[in-house]
Write an enzyme that holds these catalytic residues in place. Structure first.
Site, short mmCIF file in Angstrom:
data_model
loop_
_atom_site.label_atom_id
_atom_site.label_comp_id
_atom_site.label_asym_id
_atom_site.label_seq_id
_atom_site.Cartn_x
_atom_site.Cartn_y
_atom_site.Cartn_z
N SER A 49 -3.33 7.65 -2.99
CA SER A 49 -3.24 9.05 -3.40
C SER A 49 -4.57 9.46 -4.00
CB SER A 49 -2.13 9.20 -4.45
OG SER A 49 -2.38 10.33 -5.26
N LYS A 107 -0.69 4.63 -6.38
CA LYS A 107 0.14 4.92 -5.22
C LYS A 107 -0.16 4.04 -4.02
CE LYS A 107 3.01 7.46 -4.75
NZ LYS A 107 3.04 8.91 -4.53
N GLU A 117 6.24 7.80 7.50
CA GLU A 117 6.62 9.22 7.37
C GLU A 117 6.22 10.00 8.62
OE1 GLU A 117 5.75 10.62 3.07
OE2 GLU A 117 4.55 8.83 3.39
#
Ligand code: ARG
Length: 474
Positions: free
Chosen positions: A296, A302, A309
């Site tokens: 991130s 992260k 996704e």
């Protein structure tokens, strides 16, 4: 071309350019003026269909040979056409092919270049055919090649899944329905669910067009004594399409291939959904390697499953392509219509997207670690009551009807929940109160491993079944 500049003129005073007659290319005879730039822009599809150059030339080679062998054109002219087509192919292969603004599509581009190379004979190639049967043939040939690429990609993903099933498949985890813990299952059984889903898509992707449109002409056939059996055979089809109108108007083969692509994409999307869940801190079942995880820009900790996704989101591109392809055909009267030119962007986009999806799925499955302890902890967590079905089955095996057993175990679960314990921890008197046939000996069967092992019937999650699948696939 000058037409391009004309598009930026004041639209009120714009007059269709007259100096783009060349853009009419081979059909110039019919028209007094050049093509309006707006029509040229929307009509020209060379940039899209140039990727079918191999198929276009393959089809033309077969057509030229047939024209020569039937004597429709002189055999020597056919030879010169064949040599010229090979040269054009070489230019595409080497990346040297130079298109021109008046190359409306791949068919015109190849013929234009052929004629530049060999002269007048090039203009005989189109004898006894139309771009309508030509493009239908090209597309069916293209679908065959795409099918091979896609099948290979699916097989690579299946192979990764099998390797994981062999490595970590006997880890026990919760099987979910409604995303609620339901029953114990082996990880390998879940992975094989994806192998089998992909196998169904693979079989459908492997389906290739059987009938050859070439020789259908614009849609009613041709007055030349062509040999459609010869071209169909040479191009690897089972037979010539028996109806010339269907041959040019149908996009059934493309539709079926894109439907198989969409089904495959949906399977990968669901795999993506599972990977996202499994890699969450909440589940903690899996961890993707560094190369297949993203960070991130703000949160240094992260570790995001972007690939998984995107499997979900990219599937919409493929299913959307199927929808477009169906919709393009839906309201068309029979016969070729230019709408059909828009079939290719849909097919190509579906193929490109699915190949991308297969590649990332393969990469992620090649770099994933499972946490068997976390999975077992999740399935053994007392509040999940994933063994409730075992208690009911235990009663049924002792003569109680399933419905009665279901109700009795429902009471037990309620009691266990109130006491904050699992089913095996309930005392004998509570068991007996729920159902007179129930006694402490049921506890011997209340383990997730026993529940898994018991599901040994065909298709069940028992390790014996998993091992058999792995042995069959080895
Ligand atoms: N570029 C066209 C297509 O992809 C080829 C066929 C054109 N036929 C015609 N009659 N304009 O469909």
């Amino acid at each position: 071309m000058s037409g391009h500049d004309a598009m930026h003129e004041d639209p009120v005073h714009e007059t269709p350019p007259t100096d783009t007659l060349a853009a009419r290319g081979v059909v110039a005879g019919r028209f007094a003026s050049g093509l309006h730039p707006a029509l040229d822009a929307i009509n020209r599809c060379f940039e899209v269909d140039r990727r079918m150059w191999r198929e276009d030339i393959e089809g033309s080679l077969a057509h030229a040979r047939m024209l020569g062998s039937t004597g429709i054109i002189e055999p020597e002219a056919a030879e010169r056409i064949i040599a010229g087509l090979r040269q054009v192919a070489e230019e595409f292969e080497q990346g040297h092919f130079v298109d021109r603004p008046d190359d409306e599509d791949i068919h015109m581009a190849v013929e234009r270049r052929l004629t530049e190379l060999i002269g007048e004979d090039g203009r005989r190639l189109h004898t006894g055919r139309s771009r309508n049967d030509q493009v239908a043939t090209d597309l069916r040939l293209y679908l065959r090649a795409a099918s091979e690429r896609l099948v290979a990609g699916v097989q690579r993903v299946q192979q990764r899944l099998r390797v994981l099933a062999g490595r970590d498949g006997e880890c026990v985890m919760p099987y979910y329905t409604h995303l609620q813990r339901a029953q114990p299952v082996l990880l390998g059984h879940v992975l094989y669910a994806y192998v089998d889903m992909l196998e169904q898509a693979r079989v459908d992707l492997a389906r290739t067009p059987r009938e050859c449109p070439l020789g259908a002409g614009a849609g009613t056939g041709t007055s030349f004594p062509i040999d459609r059996e010869q071209t169909a055979r040479e191009l690897g089809f089972e037979r010539p399409a028996p109806n010339s109108i269907e041959a040019v108007a149908s996009r059934h083969d493309a539709t079926m291939t894109v439907a198989a692509m969409a089904s495959c994409a949906v399977a990968l999307s669901r795999l993506g959904a599972d990977l996202v869940l499994w890699c969450s801190r909440e589940f903690g079942f899996a961890r993707l390697g560094d190369a297949v995880s993203t960070g991130s820009s703000i949160m240094p900790q992260k570790r995001n499953p972007d690939g998984a996704e995107l499997l979900r989101a990219k599937a919409t591109v493929v299913s959307g392509a199927l929808q477009r392809l169906l919709e393009i055909q839906r309201a068309l009267p029979i016969g070729y219509c230019k709408d059909l030119q828009e079939d290719k962007p849909a097919v190509f986009e579906a193929e490109d997207t699915l190949l991308q999806m297969l590649a990332i799925a393969e990469a992620m499955l090649g770099d994933i670690a499972f946490d068997g302890q976390r999975m077992r902890a999740a399935v053994e967590e007392p509040g999940g009551y994933v063994l409730a079905t075992e208690v009911a089955d235990w009663l049924v095996k002792r003569g109680v009807s399933f419905r009665e057993a279901h109700a009795a175990v429902g009471l037990l679960v309620r009691e266990a929940e109130a006491r904050g314990v699992d089913l095996a921890s309930l005392p004998d008197d509570v068991l007996a109160a729920a159902h007179p046939r129930l006694d402490g000996s049921v506890r011997a069967e209340l383990s997730v491993d026993a529940a898994v092992a018991a599901r040994a019937a065909v298709g069940g999650t028992a390790a014996a079944n998993l091992r058999r699948r792995l042995a069959e696939d080895a």
